[in-house]
Write a protein that holds these residues in place. Structure first.
Motif, PDB file in Angstrom:
ATOM      1  N   SER B 189       0.839  -1.203   0.000  1.00 49.22           N
ATOM      2  CA  SER B 189       0.000   0.000   0.000  1.00 49.22           C
ATOM      3  C   SER B 189       0.879   1.261   0.000  1.00 49.22           C
ATOM      4  CB  SER B 189      -0.942   0.005   1.203  1.00 49.22           C
ATOM      5  OG  SER B 189      -0.204   0.076   2.387  1.00 49.22           O
ATOM      6  N   ILE B 190       2.126   1.141   0.468  1.00 49.27           N
ATOM      7  CA  ILE B 190       2.984   2.343   0.543  1.00 49.27           C
ATOM      8  C   ILE B 190       3.377   2.822  -0.870  1.00 49.27           C
ATOM      9  CG2 ILE B 190       5.162   3.281   1.464  1.00 49.27           C
ATOM     10  CD1 ILE B 190       3.125   2.594   3.653  1.00 49.27           C
ATOM     11  N   PRO B 191       3.988   1.947  -1.716  1.00 45.64           N
ATOM     12  CA  PRO B 191       4.260   2.446  -3.086  1.00 45.64           C
ATOM     13  C   PRO B 191       2.975   2.798  -3.825  1.00 45.64           C
ATOM     14  CG  PRO B 191       4.884   0.112  -2.861  1.00 45.64           C
ATOM     15  CD  PRO B 191       4.585   0.624  -1.483  1.00 45.64           C
ATOM     16  N   PHE B 192       1.882   2.067  -3.520  1.00 48.28           N
ATOM     17  CA  PHE B 192       0.612   2.397  -4.180  1.00 48.28           C
ATOM     18  C   PHE B 192       0.193   3.831  -3.817  1.00 48.28           C
ATOM     19  CE2 PHE B 192      -4.000   2.762  -3.432  1.00 48.28           C
ATOM     20  CZ  PHE B 192      -4.445   2.699  -4.744  1.00 48.28           C
ATOM     21  N   ALA B 193       0.230   4.147  -2.512  1.00 51.28           N
ATOM     22  CA  ALA B 193      -0.220   5.478  -2.067  1.00 51.28           C
ATOM     23  C   ALA B 193       0.652   6.570  -2.674  1.00 51.28           C
ATOM     24  CB  ALA B 193      -0.180   5.547  -0.539  1.00 51.28           C
ATOM     25  N   PHE B 194       1.969   6.333  -2.743  1.00 48.62           N
ATOM     26  CA  PHE B 194       2.859   7.342  -3.313  1.00 48.62           C
ATOM     27  C   PHE B 194       2.679   7.443  -4.831  1.00 48.62           C
ATOM     28  CE2 PHE B 194       5.757   9.326  -0.263  1.00 48.62           C
ATOM     29  CZ  PHE B 194       5.282   8.742   0.889  1.00 48.62           C
ATOM     30  N   ALA B 195       2.348   6.332  -5.470  1.00 51.97           N
ATOM     31  CA  ALA B 195       2.074   6.392  -6.911  1.00 51.97           C
ATOM     32  C   ALA B 195       0.825   7.241  -7.152  1.00 51.97           C
ATOM     33  CB  ALA B 195       1.875   4.981  -7.463  1.00 51.97           C
ATOM     34  N   ILE B 196      -0.200   7.050  -6.323  1.00 50.40           N
ATOM     35  CA  ILE B 196      -1.413   7.863  -6.473  1.00 50.40           C
ATOM     36  C   ILE B 196      -1.074   9.330  -6.205  1.00 50.40           C
ATOM     37  CG2 ILE B 196      -3.726   8.308  -5.487  1.00 50.40           C
ATOM     38  CD1 ILE B 196      -3.586   5.787  -7.229  1.00 50.40           C
ATOM     39  N   GLY B 197      -0.260   9.564  -5.159  1.00 54.60           N
ATOM     40  CA  GLY B 197       0.170  10.937  -4.861  1.00 54.60           C
ATOM     41  C   GLY B 197       0.890  11.556  -6.043  1.00 54.60           C
ATOM     42  N   ALA B 198       1.786  10.761  -6.658  1.00 53.79           N
ATOM     43  CA  ALA B 198       2.556  11.269  -7.801  1.00 53.79           C
ATOM     44  C   ALA B 198       1.624  11.575  -8.975  1.00 53.79           C
ATOM     45  CB  ALA B 198       3.608  10.243  -8.211  1.00 53.79           C
ATOM     46  N   LEU B 199       0.613  10.713  -9.169  1.00 54.48           N
ATOM     47  CA  LEU B 199      -0.330  10.933 -10.274  1.00 54.48           C
ATOM     48  C   LEU B 199      -1.151  12.203 -10.042  1.00 54.48           C
ATOM     49  CD1 LEU B 199      -1.594   7.264 -10.834  1.00 54.48           C
ATOM     50  CD2 LEU B 199      -0.547   8.705 -12.584  1.00 54.48           C
ATOM     51  N   VAL B 200      -1.672  12.351  -8.819  1.00 50.25           N
ATOM     52  CA  VAL B 200      -2.521  13.520  -8.535  1.00 50.25           C
ATOM     53  C   VAL B 200      -1.686  14.798  -8.653  1.00 50.25           C
ATOM     54  CG1 VAL B 200      -3.923  14.681  -6.788  1.00 50.25           C
ATOM     55  CG2 VAL B 200      -4.042  12.193  -7.020  1.00 50.25           C
ATOM     56  N   ALA B 201      -0.461  14.749  -8.080  1.00 50.02           N
ATOM     57  CA  ALA B 201       0.370  15.955  -8.074  1.00 50.02           C
ATOM     58  C   ALA B 201       1.131  16.157  -9.380  1.00 50.02           C
ATOM     59  CB  ALA B 201       1.359  15.878  -6.912  1.00 50.02           C
ATOM     60  N   ARG B 202       0.970  15.211 -10.300  1.00 49.97           N
ATOM     61  CA  ARG B 202       1.682  15.239 -11.589  1.00 49.97           C
ATOM     62  C   ARG B 202       3.203  15.288 -11.399  1.00 49.97           C
ATOM     63  NH1 ARG B 202      -1.873  16.371 -15.994  1.00 49.97           N
ATOM     64  NH2 ARG B 202      -3.899  17.102 -15.285  1.00 49.97           N
ATOM     65  N   ARG B 203       3.713  14.663 -10.347  1.00 47.08           N
ATOM     66  CA  ARG B 203       5.156  14.539 -10.151  1.00 47.08           C
ATOM     67  C   ARG B 203       5.542  13.123 -10.558  1.00 47.08           C
ATOM     68  NH1 ARG B 203       7.636  19.020 -10.166  1.00 47.08           N
ATOM     69  NH2 ARG B 203       9.391  17.611  -9.888  1.00 47.08           N
ATOM     70  N   LEU B 204       5.585  12.865 -11.853  1.00 46.77           N
ATOM     71  CA  LEU B 204       5.712  11.489 -12.333  1.00 46.77           C
ATOM     72  C   LEU B 204       7.126  11.109 -12.720  1.00 46.77           C
ATOM     73  CD1 LEU B 204       2.284  11.590 -14.006  1.00 46.77           C
ATOM     74  CD2 LEU B 204       2.973   9.996 -12.230  1.00 46.77           C
ATOM     75  N   ASP B 205       8.100  11.818 -12.137  1.00 49.44           N
ATOM     76  CA  ASP B 205       9.489  11.399 -12.300  1.00 49.44           C
ATOM     77  C   ASP B 205       9.739  10.186 -11.392  1.00 49.44           C
ATOM     78  OD1 ASP B 205      10.073  12.471  -9.625  1.00 49.44           O
ATOM     79  OD2 ASP B 205       9.548  14.355 -10.604  1.00 49.44           O
ATOM     80  N   ALA B 206      11.009   9.845 -11.186  1.00 53.55           N
ATOM     81  CA  ALA B 206      11.305   8.614 -10.433  1.00 53.55           C
ATOM     82  C   ALA B 206      11.414   8.842  -8.925  1.00 53.55           C
ATOM     83  CB  ALA B 206      12.602   8.002 -10.958  1.00 53.55           C
ATOM     84  N   SER B 207      11.126  10.074  -8.449  1.00 56.84           N
ATOM     85  CA  SER B 207      11.388  10.324  -7.023  1.00 56.84           C
ATOM     86  C   SER B 207      10.434   9.526  -6.123  1.00 56.84           C
ATOM     87  CB  SER B 207      11.339  11.817  -6.714  1.00 56.84           C
ATOM     88  OG  SER B 207      10.128  12.351  -7.136  1.00 56.84           O
ATOM     89  N   TRP B 208       9.179   9.295  -6.563  1.00 51.73           N
ATOM     90  CA  TRP B 208       8.273   8.488  -5.729  1.00 51.73           C
ATOM     91  C   TRP B 208       8.770   7.049  -5.650  1.00 51.73           C
ATOM     92  CZ3 TRP B 208       5.412   4.192  -7.302  1.00 51.73           C
ATOM     93  CH2 TRP B 208       5.311   3.981  -8.685  1.00 51.73           C
ATOM     94  N   ILE B 209       9.439   6.609  -6.705  1.00 53.32           N
ATOM     95  CA  ILE B 209       9.993   5.247  -6.709  1.00 53.32           C
ATOM     96  C   ILE B 209      11.169   5.169  -5.750  1.00 53.32           C
ATOM     97  CG2 ILE B 209      11.277   3.595  -8.138  1.00 53.32           C
ATOM     98  CD1 ILE B 209       9.462   4.486 -10.464  1.00 53.32           C
TER      99      ILE B 209
END
Lengths: 104, 737
Positions: B189-209
């Motif tokens: 759920s942790i990478p999932f939540a950060f992936a959703i955060g990255a999608l909503v915030a449009r920060r889709l670089d590799a930093s959430w990874i």
């Protein structure tokens, strides 16, 4: 549910409210201690690039990349790394928080 | 104490809801709300920890006023099982889910407290929402006790004794299997939540990874341990002869493991090359959805499974959550397609990123196959109105070809460098592993039964290729290190692994997987199994072994209310003694079900199998038994009648009368046990010779060890965190290969 549980629930809730609301009782300040997301992204890309460069060197030393394969690859990776570093430098110069950190 | 646990659990719902709401408010710019939301998640961790500790103390103190304790423990339950009995119930396992989620969420939010200011609020909202959902399910049990989801229900008056732990769960592997599996599910759920955060915030670089990769790897490690322990339990306890039965719940844990494995590989491509962005967010959404689906399958009873806990009321809400997660995520991904474009293209087919892509497709293909086979009963019912199952033959036909290719790519991946490699360099690297694979194939054809089984032959050869390739990688690393710095081979090995933990940890995982696949193929294709019906003194041949039923055994455990009928089997090979196996069958008192007689209740209620096993590196001898009690039915009914004749008129609430009734029942059981020992009925045995099974556990342990190596922070990474100016750092880092 007994009364003891309800009373305890109320007490626990009070303690939690006190702890959780602490930041809201402070005045709104600048976000200096937060990383600029653009800088964070570049930092991540820079680390990945360094790793790529090191891995390529290790692969060459191990014989997985021939000298002919490695040379253009290494040049390409270093050029990309310098591009990222230039961009980082530019952003840090623009960002007052980051500049303060560097100066401090 | 119990009211404190209940209070903490009740308070945790508004706290989780607040965390989500405050984070959303903070996402609009006021950082104080984000800090407050983060504190709410920390508070949630503390509250749920208190609830868990209180419940554990109730188990340890035999507090049968707590219904959960009375239903899943007893005064005679061993200490270790008392501590783990919590998650054998629905309410306890929901509490475990929420607790692990709160701890993992607190950890990731603490680690990212100075980073990701744009996406963290959304990640907190997702994590808070998930926590609120599971806590809400538990609190639903307060208003609807039939939901059996409230962990602190009380009994008044408290019974003097508890029912005890489900006998099937009294196994060391089963004590730690559920928390491992659940931790795996929850941590995704942790990478999932950060992936959703990255999608909503449009920060889709590799930093959430970068921030969640370790959590994904920890989740994968827990899931691996959970799957292995489940297989080990099945092998030791279920008495059907195998470790994987393609059961719906088993498959439910395998599917997120497959996609999680794919995710761990594909994120490397995004980190290095800025590619596969859509693929990565889709993979983590699918992985987390499958984790929820796994919980749903265990809890809903929608598919038949030996591991399911029957129909429950939490299945419906879980299904709604899965639908929300999938539909919401798909809509979000679709709305961000432009931001998810790859920054680059694959340079060459002969590159590591290409191999990772193929490996991803294989893993996803395997997951689709397992999904189809698992849900076929529901699909067929929806289409034809008749529920039919594809069963093990379907999986055994479709899975092996994909698994064989996967093993091959397990070896190819580490050999190929990133970006592009010339065919000439590739041939130089590939020739030795290829030669080892060829030699393995030739030897197997010449010397073993594998020539009659092309799929096994291919798997063994490809696994030999992978192991040779990985061994070569270590050898090359050591050789380079020694050429640069000198030193002994072990010191160079240690240095090269510790300086490149992620790379070599991954190689160790690959080696473990290849070994486990060899063992799975060998034990599946070359198993010898025989079902026998023997009386004492009789013998039978199983493969190269002679199995002799020497004598029956019986045992009564008054504390556990357990009667055990067993057998002593002497196993010889060419007249030489090999081992003695002691399989047995346990019967438990059916006193908790008034419809069953005092004696027949033992034989019509819960039974478990204790497998007789001799583990060996070359193979296991495995035996399970079931006494044929059909001829004993009259004797059992007579014993029922005799006990009831004496105890029928005893007063119901008199403790002395209850003790007397127990004594009478004990005497009757003892007489029956003695009768079994002196004049036993024939028994049905299943005896297997399972080649190389032990290597599944060894391979799994190697894989988990490799994951731990990869997880451990490297000295370089620690140094990097305190490094200063970038230009100086570049020069230094580049000279440090």
């Amino acid at each position: 549910m007994d009364t003891a549980a309800l009373l305890l629930a109320a007490l626990v809730l009070l303690a939690v409210v006190w702890f959780v609301s602490d930041p809201l009782r402070r005045s709104r300040g600048p976000d200096d201690d937060l990383e600029d997301p653009r800088i964070a992204d570049l930092e991540a890309r820079k680390e990945a690039k360094y790793r790529e460069i090191r891995d390529a060197e290790l692969d060459r030393a191990a014989g997985k990349l021939s000298e002919r394969d490695w040379r253009p690859l290494d040049a390409e990776l270093r050029a990309e790394a310098i591009e990222i570093l230039d961009e980082l430098e530019r952003l840090r110069a623009e960002s007052p928080g980051e500049r303060a950190k560097i100066d401090g | 104490m119990v009211p404190l646990g209940a209070a903490c659990l009740i308070v945790s719902l508004p706290v989780a809801l607040y965390a989500g709401a405050a984070a959303l408010r903070g996402g609009r710019g006021d950082r104080r709300w984000v800090d407050s939301a983060r504190r709410a998640i920390y508070a949630l961790g503390v509250l749920l920890t208190i609830a868990v500790v209180v419940l554990e103390i109730a188990f340890l103190r035999n507090d049968f006023s707590v219904e959960l304790v009375a239903d899943h423990s007893s005064t005679t339950t061993p200490l270790g099982y008392k501590l783990t009995a919590m998650w054998s119930s629905q309410a306890g396992s929901l509490l475990l889910w929420a607790w692990v989620l709160s701890i993992a969420s607190s950890a990731v939010l603490y680690l990212t407290r100075h980073r990701h200011r744009e996406l963290v609020p959304w990640a907190i909202a997702v994590l808070g929402g998930l926590a609120a959902f599971f806590i809400g399910l538990m609190l639903f049990g307060l208003i609807s006790p039939s939901a059996e989801s409230w962990a602190f229900s009380r009994l008044d008056p408290a019974p003097a004794e508890g029912v005890g732990l489900n006998p099937l769960l009294r196994h060391p592997a089963m004590a730690i299997h559920p928390p491992m599996l659940y931790s795996g599910y929850v941590l995704f759920s942790i990478p999932f939540a950060f992936a959703i955060g990255a999608l909503v915030a449009r920060r889709l670089d590799a930093s959430w990874i970068r921030s969640t990769r370790r959590f994904a790897l920890v989740a994968w490690t827990f899931l691996t341990i959970g799957v292995l322990l489940g297989a080990r339990w099945s092998y030791s306890e279920l008495g059907w002869g195998g470790y994987w039965g393609w059961d719906a719940v088993e498959n439910a844990s395998l599917m997120p493991w497959l996609l999680g494995t794919a995710f761990l590989h594909s994120v490397m491509v995004q980190e290095r090359r800025g590619m596969l962005k859509v693929w990565n967010v889709s993979l983590i959404v699918a992985t987390f959805s499958l984790c929820l689906l796994g919980t749903f399958l265990v809890r809903s009873g929608v598919l038949e499974s030996i591991h399911a806990f029957g129909v429950s009321k939490v299945g419906g809400p879980l299904l709604v959550l899965i639908a929300v997660v999938i539909l919401g995520s798909v809509a979000l991904i679709a709305s961000r397609v432009d931001d998810l474009r790859s920054e680059r293209r694959i340079d060459s087919l002969l590159s590591r990123e290409s191999i990772f892509l193929v490996n991803n497709l294989l893993l996803v293909g395997l997951c689709v196959v397992v999904f189809w086979g698992t849900f076929f009963p529901l699909i067929s019912e929806a289409v034809t109105g008749t529920r039919s199952s594809v069963g093990a033959p379907f999986f055994n036909r479709v899975v092996p070809p994909l698994a064989i290719l996967l093993v091959l790519f397990t070896g190819i991946g580490p050999l190929i460098a990133w970006r592009r490699v010339s065919w000439e360099a590739a041939w130089k690297i590939f020739r030795w592993p290829a030669l080892v694979a060829l030699a393995t194939a030739v030897l197997l054809v010449a010397l073993s039964d594998a020539r009659g089984d092309p799929l096994s032959l291919a798997l063994f050869s490809f696994a030999a290729f992978a192991l040779a390739a990985l061994l070569g990688e270590f050898a090359r690393g050591v050789s380079v290190r020694r050429a640069l710095h000198g030193g002994s081979v072990p010191a160079a090995l240690l240095a090269v692994v510790s300086r490149n933990r992620r790379r070599y940890g991954g190689y160790i995982v690959h080696a473990g997987i290849a070994i486990a696949f060899i063992a799975v193929a060998a034990s599946s294709a070359f198993q010898t199994t025989r079902d026998l019906r023997l009386s004492p003194g009789q013998s039978a041949t199983v493969g190269d072994y002679e199995v002799d039923y020497v004598e029956p055994t019986q045992q009564i455990d008054a504390g556990e209310q357990r009667l055990t009928f067993g057998a002593v089997l002497e196993v010889t090979r060419d007249g030489e003694p090999v081992t003695t196996l002691r399989p047995s069958r346990n019967y438990y008192s059916g006193m908790s079900d008034p419809a069953l007689g005092p004696i027949s209740g033992f034989f019509e209620g819960e039974t478990t199998s204790e497998v007789g096993r001799r583990d060996g590196l070359g193979g296991d001898l495995w035996a399970a038994m079931q006494p044929d009690l059909v001829a004993w039915q009259d004797e059992i009914r007579q014993a029922d009648r005799r006990v009831l004749a004496v105890t029928r008129d005893l007063p119901a609430d008199d403790p002395e009368a209850a003790t007397f009734a127990n004594d009478i029942q004990g005497l009757a059981i003892r007489a029956l046990a003695e009768s079994y020992a002196s004049d036993p009925p024939p028994a049905n045995f299943r005896v297997n010779v399972n080649p190389l099974v032990v290597w599944i556990w060894i391979g799994g342990a190697i894989g988990v060890g490799g994951a731990l190596v990869a997880l451990w922070p490297s000295p370089e990474a620690r140094r990097r965190r305190v490094a200063a100016a970038d230009a100086a750092r570049l020069a230094r880092d580049l000279s440090r290969a």
